[in-house]
Design an enzyme around this catalytic site. Sequence first.
Site, PDB file in Angstrom:
ATOM      1  N   SER A 214       7.006   3.539   1.089  1.00 47.07           N
ATOM      2  CA  SER A 214       6.203   4.400   1.884  1.00 47.07           C
ATOM      3  C   SER A 214       6.878   5.470   2.832  1.00 47.07           C
ATOM      4  O   SER A 214       8.109   5.742   2.122  1.00 47.07           O
ATOM      5  CB  SER A 214       5.522   3.493   2.644  1.00 47.07           C
ATOM      6  OG  SER A 214       4.253   4.185   3.287  1.00 47.07           O
ATOM      7  N   ASN A 215       6.517   5.922   3.625  1.00 49.79           N
ATOM      8  CA  ASN A 215       7.088   6.900   4.359  1.00 49.79           C
ATOM      9  C   ASN A 215       6.739   6.721   5.804  1.00 49.79           C
ATOM     10  O   ASN A 215       5.831   5.979   6.136  1.00 49.79           O
ATOM     11  CB  ASN A 215       6.814   8.188   3.641  1.00 49.79           C
ATOM     12  CG  ASN A 215       5.394   8.683   3.749  1.00 49.79           C
ATOM     13  OD1 ASN A 215       4.626   8.831   5.046  1.00 49.79           O
ATOM     14  ND2 ASN A 215       4.763   8.870   2.578  1.00 49.79           N
ATOM     15  N   TYR A 216       7.143   7.578   6.581  1.00 47.63           N
ATOM     16  CA  TYR A 216       7.102   7.303   8.083  1.00 47.63           C
ATOM     17  C   TYR A 216       5.720   7.941   8.527  1.00 47.63           C
ATOM     18  O   TYR A 216       5.625   7.946   9.937  1.00 47.63           O
ATOM     19  CB  TYR A 216       8.185   8.119   8.981  1.00 47.63           C
ATOM     20  CG  TYR A 216       9.484   7.405   9.086  1.00 47.63           C
ATOM     21  CD1 TYR A 216       9.963   6.144   9.327  1.00 47.63           C
ATOM     22  CD2 TYR A 216      10.655   7.917   7.795  1.00 47.63           C
ATOM     23  CE1 TYR A 216      11.068   5.364   9.103  1.00 47.63           C
ATOM     24  CE2 TYR A 216      12.065   7.226   8.107  1.00 47.63           C
ATOM     25  CZ  TYR A 216      11.993   5.881   8.489  1.00 47.63           C
ATOM     26  OH  TYR A 216      13.055   5.358   8.272  1.00 47.63           O
TER      27      TYR A 216
END
Length: 404
Positions: A214-216
């Site tokens: 995923s990402n931030y």
Amino acid sequence: MFPTKLFRNKKSLIAVTGGIAAYKVCEVIRYLVTQGSDVRVMMTRSACEFMTPLTLETLSRHPVYRELFPRNGYAAPQHVHLADWAELGAVIPATANILGKFSAGIADDFVSSTLLALHCPLLFAPAMNDRMWENPFVQANLKRIREAGYEICPPEYGFLAEGYEGMGRLARLEYLIQALYRTAHPARQSLKGKTVVVTAGPTREALDPVRFFSNYSTGKMGVALAWEAFARGARVVLIHGPIQLTTPYGMETVGVESARQMFEAVMDRMKEADWIIGAAAVADFRPAQQATEKIKKTAHKTILELEANPDILATVARSRRPEQIVIGFAVETTEGKRHALKKLREKSLDMVVLNNPLESGAGFAGDTNRVTLFHRNGRQLELELMFKLDVARKIFDFVLEPNR
Ligand code: CTP
């Protein structure tokens, strides 16, 4: 909660009427004060049974208005002066009694008299027992108030003071602020009749049953855009990946996990959309294989095969009708302008919002962002660091009011 400069120096008048939910108004007043609003409070006699005026005087830093005929004051029409002063009004909580009085034009105490004299946007946030809420006269009063153009923040289903669950709890704080934002918005009807689809947050690409990529992204910018479209009177569909934020009220929210699910959800609603805004941080790749069992470290596999996800926005732009407006984001850490213009062109967008998450104040999780807007007609606008909700307002202004 979204900070915004919309409430800065705004003269806000909060009316508190007598229900157990009255204690929750403290947080609303605190929010407005922290946003730089000039807040005055008025309370009915029954509200004072539930909470002392001292609490709200302390929070608002001004005396609370209560009496139509104060004993030691001079008999000036204070309610009219206060009504003339206010630029934004809200009744939190609004009892069945005040809804009845207001809709019937009754002015028999300070609060009801001031409300009738108000000529600024006004919000009602009802809270009451579920049986009272369902009463046809209460509903009819509410309908009249709504039809007269006032804003209503509907109550929620949940635990009531009577000890059981039902409809009638005061809306939670986030909803009250969302409703206040809409009430105070300078272009409230500017998207009336339009449908705005917004994507928000990260996607998750599963590797096995316990791991994902995923990402931030937190979804804040996308949710701010959904608030903004809602405040402008649009019908909003918010399609979001896994986020921790309270999803807004008054719109369709669709929760998804992976990029492919987000793609399906957007395509499903594409036909009905007048605006499509891609604020989601969609994962470009996913693991080529998704293991059905947890991958053990003894598997010794160190190279992971990836495959490309569909580009949602590019697909939307390719298949859209000419009158649909498609807006994308460009998250770039180097050569921002060049990449943003490339995305604008290659994805056939109407507008691209460039931001660099490495710049201070412009990261994923914060309340602020620093963006530059590029329109396909060549217009360009570099914005200073500002709250995400204020960025959202500027984005719509940029398209709707090109000459500003
Ligand atoms: N986007 C999308 N579907 C994808 C990837 C991105 O709809 N699979 C959208 C994003 O929501 C954003 C825009 O495309 O509005 C640009 O996203 P960004 O991550 O900046 O760029 P990419 O197109 O992924 O290109 P790159 O990663 O090479 O910068």
